[in-house]
Design a protein around this motif. Structure first.
Motif, PDB file in Angstrom:
ATOM      1  N   GLY A  20      -2.377  -1.823  -8.962  1.00  0.00           N
ATOM      2  CA  GLY A  20      -2.873  -1.111  -7.790  1.00  0.00           C
ATOM      3  C   GLY A  20      -2.621   0.383  -7.876  1.00  0.00           C
ATOM      4  O   GLY A  20      -2.494   1.082  -6.856  1.00  0.00           O
ATOM      5  N   LEU A  21      -2.554   0.892  -9.092  1.00  0.00           N
ATOM      6  CA  LEU A  21      -2.291   2.300  -9.356  1.00  0.00           C
ATOM      7  C   LEU A  21      -3.267   3.211  -8.605  1.00  0.00           C
ATOM      8  O   LEU A  21      -4.472   2.964  -8.580  1.00  0.00           O
ATOM      9  N   GLY A  22      -2.742   4.280  -8.003  1.00  0.00           N
ATOM     10  CA  GLY A  22      -3.569   5.344  -7.456  1.00  0.00           C
ATOM     11  C   GLY A  22      -3.708   6.435  -8.503  1.00  0.00           C
ATOM     12  O   GLY A  22      -2.736   6.781  -9.183  1.00  0.00           O
ATOM     13  N   ILE A  23      -4.905   6.984  -8.664  1.00  0.00           N
ATOM     14  CA  ILE A  23      -5.172   7.899  -9.773  1.00  0.00           C
ATOM     15  C   ILE A  23      -5.754   9.218  -9.287  1.00  0.00           C
ATOM     16  O   ILE A  23      -6.692   9.235  -8.484  1.00  0.00           O
ATOM     17  N   MET A  24      -5.175  10.321  -9.765  1.00  0.00           N
ATOM     18  CA  MET A  24      -5.773  11.648  -9.641  1.00  0.00           C
ATOM     19  C   MET A  24      -6.228  12.041 -11.036  1.00  0.00           C
ATOM     20  O   MET A  24      -5.414  12.340 -11.905  1.00  0.00           O
ATOM     21  N   LEU A  25      -7.530  12.030 -11.266  1.00  0.00           N
ATOM     22  CA  LEU A  25      -8.096  12.237 -12.597  1.00  0.00           C
ATOM     23  C   LEU A  25      -8.701  13.638 -12.675  1.00  0.00           C
ATOM     24  O   LEU A  25      -9.772  13.898 -12.135  1.00  0.00           O
ATOM     25  N   ILE A  26      -7.995  14.551 -13.344  1.00  0.00           N
ATOM     26  CA  ILE A  26      -8.455  15.924 -13.483  1.00  0.00           C
ATOM     27  C   ILE A  26      -9.332  16.028 -14.722  1.00  0.00           C
ATOM     28  O   ILE A  26      -8.923  15.654 -15.822  1.00  0.00           O
TER      29      ILE A  26
ATOM     30  N   MET B  98       0.840  -1.196   0.000  1.00  0.00           N
ATOM     31  CA  MET B  98       0.000   0.000   0.000  1.00  0.00           C
ATOM     32  C   MET B  98       0.877   1.248   0.000  1.00  0.00           C
ATOM     33  O   MET B  98       1.706   1.433   0.887  1.00  0.00           O
ATOM     34  N   SER B  99       0.715   2.094  -1.004  1.00  0.00           N
ATOM     35  CA  SER B  99       1.448   3.354  -1.084  1.00  0.00           C
ATOM     36  C   SER B  99       0.488   4.518  -0.853  1.00  0.00           C
ATOM     37  O   SER B  99      -0.731   4.394  -1.049  1.00  0.00           O
ATOM     38  N   THR B 100       1.060   5.656  -0.451  1.00  0.00           N
ATOM     39  CA  THR B 100       0.247   6.827  -0.146  1.00  0.00           C
ATOM     40  C   THR B 100       0.891   8.085  -0.710  1.00  0.00           C
ATOM     41  O   THR B 100       2.100   8.306  -0.561  1.00  0.00           O
ATOM     42  N   LEU B 101       0.076   8.901  -1.365  1.00  0.00           N
ATOM     43  CA  LEU B 101       0.485  10.221  -1.840  1.00  0.00           C
ATOM     44  C   LEU B 101      -0.264  11.251  -1.010  1.00  0.00           C
ATOM     45  O   LEU B 101      -1.498  11.264  -0.997  1.00  0.00           O
ATOM     46  N   GLU B 102       0.485  12.089  -0.303  1.00  0.00           N
ATOM     47  CA  GLU B 102      -0.131  13.070   0.581  1.00  0.00           C
ATOM     48  C   GLU B 102       0.261  14.494   0.162  1.00  0.00           C
ATOM     49  O   GLU B 102       1.442  14.794   0.022  1.00  0.00           O
ATOM     50  N   ILE B 103      -0.740  15.328  -0.018  1.00  0.00           N
ATOM     51  CA  ILE B 103      -0.532  16.750  -0.300  1.00  0.00           C
ATOM     52  C   ILE B 103      -1.018  17.505   0.925  1.00  0.00           C
ATOM     53  O   ILE B 103      -2.175  17.381   1.329  1.00  0.00           O
TER      54      ILE B 103
END
Length: 258
Positions: free
Chosen positions: A198-204, A1-6
């Motif tokens: 298991g890609l995490g996606i930010m879809l703009i 499990m990976s995490t991207l935090e802003i």
């Protein structure tokens, strides 16, 4: 499990009139396997968020953090961010004359993995991915994006996504300029990448049409340089019906009505 935090991210862009602050305290957490749709009016800072995360030299971080598995992305060069697992699918992919798609992709894969992929395995993987995206095999020997149509450029972006296997992808208006068939093919590629890695996606995006094919887990409204509302997939339908007026500053509303 990976995490991207802003975390409380403020960023500016250089203009003819000097630096202008665009991001004004953005906060977001994306985990592996999650799809976050980011919607908002034009000029709200969505693309600035994407390019700031990717390390575009035109954008300057004023304060805040962006962490990938606890590592500070903002202290990394653009290539180091890619190696850490961040991928940006650009709204307007650039042409790179003289560099073939094959050489570009294999070089990028080698840099990210720290070793060159085996030729036989790599060739099959490339051909399979191109077949899935309905790309003519001749594109492999052509210069990166040179002479490609808008739809072909977007397929080439997703081809990179599938082959490079990042942890997180920021998709900056990937649906713009696509007809229905191309939209479905590109969306299928993004969904494959998510399912396989298991890609995490930010879809703009501005519109809900791509969300019919790439199902979001969470929908955010981005306005005035920050996230102002978060909800489930139903929020996208609400935005489609009512627009963004309630999220615009008063002056912007008056201008829109003029």
């Amino acid at each position: 499990m990976s995490t991207l935090e802003i975390k409380d991210l403020y960023a500016s862009v250089e203009t003819k009139e000097g630096r202008k602050q665009i991001l004004k305290g953005a906060n977001l957490t994306v985990r592996s396997g999650e799809t976050h749709a980011i919607m908002g009016p034009n000029g709200s800072g969505k693309s600035t968020l994407a390019y700031t995360l990717a390390g575009h030299p035109k954008y300057f971080v004023d304060s805040g953090e962006a962490l990938l598995d606890g590592e500070d992305l903002l202290k990394m060069t653009a290539d180091e961010r890619a190696k850490a697992g961040l991928f940006l699918a650009m709204q307007y992919p650039v042409e790179v004359p003289g560099v073939s798609m094959t050489n570009f992709l294999r070089t990028a894969k080698t840099e990210i993995d720290g070793k060159a992929p085996a030729i036989r395995t790599w060739t099959k993987e490339l051909q399979d991915a191109m077949t899935n995206l309905r790309m003519d095999k001749k594109f492999a020997s052509r210069s990166v994006n040179e002479g490609f149509s808008g739809g072909e450029k977007k397929r080439a972006e997703v081809l990179q996504l599938e082959l490079l296997k990042p942890k997180f992808a920021v998709m900056d208006e990937t649906d713009s300029g696509l007809d229905v068939d191309a939209l479905r093919i590109v969306s299928d590629g993004v969904n494959r990448a998510k399912e396989n890695t298991g890609l995490g996606i930010m879809l703009i995006t501005h519109y809900t049409r791509i969300l019919k094919y790439i199902k979001p887990d969470i929908v955010h409204v981005f306005a005035g340089g920050q996230f102002v509302k978060t909800g489930g997939p139903e929020l996208a339908d609400e935005l489609e019906e009512n627009g963004y007026d309630e999220y615009l500053p008063e002056g912007s509303k008056e201008s829109a009505l003029a």
